[in-house]
Design an enzyme around this catalytic site. Sequence first.
Site, mmCIF file in Angstrom:
data_model
loop_
_atom_site.group_PDB
_atom_site.id
_atom_site.type_symbol
_atom_site.label_atom_id
_atom_site.label_comp_id
_atom_site.label_asym_id
_atom_site.label_seq_id
_atom_site.Cartn_x
_atom_site.Cartn_y
_atom_site.Cartn_z
ATOM 1 N N SER A 79 0.813 -1.231 -0.123
ATOM 2 C CA SER A 79 0.062 -0.075 0.011
ATOM 3 C C SER A 79 0.985 1.249 -0.045
ATOM 4 C CB SER A 79 -0.971 0.014 1.202
ATOM 5 O OG SER A 79 -1.774 -1.130 1.482
HETATM 6 N N1 SAH Z 1 -1.064 -3.583 3.635
HETATM 7 C C1 SAH Z 1 -0.454 -4.563 2.779
HETATM 8 C C2 SAH Z 1 -1.440 -4.409 1.458
HETATM 9 C C3 SAH Z 1 -1.172 -5.755 0.630
HETATM 10 S S1 SAH Z 1 -2.599 -5.774 -0.661
HETATM 11 C C4 SAH Z 1 1.060 -4.073 2.229
HETATM 12 O O1 SAH Z 1 1.113 -2.854 2.037
HETATM 13 O O2 SAH Z 1 1.640 -4.619 1.779
HETATM 14 C C5 SAH Z 1 -3.860 -6.666 0.185
HETATM 15 C C6 SAH Z 1 -3.675 -8.160 0.615
HETATM 16 O O3 SAH Z 1 -5.020 -8.542 0.962
HETATM 17 C C7 SAH Z 1 -3.389 -9.144 -0.602
HETATM 18 O O4 SAH Z 1 -2.031 -9.558 -0.178
HETATM 19 C C8 SAH Z 1 -4.490 -10.024 -0.701
HETATM 20 O O5 SAH Z 1 -3.830 -11.151 -0.796
HETATM 21 C C9 SAH Z 1 -4.909 -9.910 0.754
HETATM 22 N N2 SAH Z 1 -6.400 -10.360 0.840
HETATM 23 C C10 SAH Z 1 -7.710 -10.437 -0.113
HETATM 24 N N3 SAH Z 1 -8.513 -10.976 0.363
HETATM 25 C C11 SAH Z 1 -8.111 -11.484 1.604
HETATM 26 C C12 SAH Z 1 -8.758 -12.273 2.546
HETATM 27 N N4 SAH Z 1 -10.208 -12.538 2.430
HETATM 28 N N5 SAH Z 1 -8.103 -12.608 3.785
HETATM 29 C C13 SAH Z 1 -6.862 -12.293 3.874
HETATM 30 N N6 SAH Z 1 -6.114 -11.553 3.019
HETATM 31 C C14 SAH Z 1 -6.930 -11.203 1.823
#
Ligand code: SAH
Length: 234
Positions: A79
């Site tokens: 993010s």
């Molecule tokens: N704050 C993180 C954002 C990653 S993007 C960073 O800065 O790295 C969001 C993440 O949510 C992705 O890796 C995706 O795989 C995950 N995601 C989507 N649906 C999900 C769910 N139901 N349970 C857990 N993770 C989920």
Amino acid sequence: MAPPKSALNVPDNPEYVSDIRYIRLRQRLVEQLREKGIRDETVLEAIGTVPREFFVDEALRSESYGDHALPIAAGQTISQPYIVARMTELLELKPGCRVLEIGAGSGYQTAVLALLAGKVFSIERIPALARLAQTRMRTLGFHNTTVKNFDGTGGWSQFAPYDGILAAAAGPEVPQPLVDQLAVGGHLVLPVGDDKEQHLIRISRTESGFRQEMHGSVKFVPLIGRHGFSELKG
Ligand code: SAH
């Protein structure tokens, strides 16, 4: 990591130490976030402490202190620092508090939360990302985080209630289990919407019920799971 005077929950003996170039870029990023309206100094200190370059692919390290999202594995993103700071600020975490994160991704937000909270439970639905995020936490010396691989739309009832819950992926509506797992006085911060329009929402649990606020337009990857989008739509 930060000098010992810090009020943050900074780990001892990390196995990773940033290059001086990155330390300077990180301080510049903190100044930018302050100019963009982040007010909470402990949140800014946490952003100024976590080595974001360690959470991106080596080929992208030189870009790791730009205030934007970057691609990580499996079509996901780390993010934008501003949004990490803003969501963390909206959680209003107190020392020692218990936090649930849905969507660990790279683990960057997990590390920011770990500096401000007592314990962080983080869920990631993609196994390889969950493993990598957990390894990164250990390398940085964090022992107050647990990253596990499952669908986080149902929350993590075993450790509920939580003082703060943050989701980093957007579903079609607020998953009810997350609301149910919020402690009185706690805040749930998450994006809601589809790939065309999303809003950042904060739900706060009070003695007498729930309060909901909108905090602007955002853009996140889809929340996929039982209380999110179906695999096919996502
Ligand atoms: N704050 C993180 C954002 C990653 S993007 C960073 O800065 O790295 C969001 C993440 O949510 C992705 O890796 C995706 O795989 C995950 N995601 C989507 N649906 C999900 C769910 N139901 N349970 C857990 N993770 C989920």
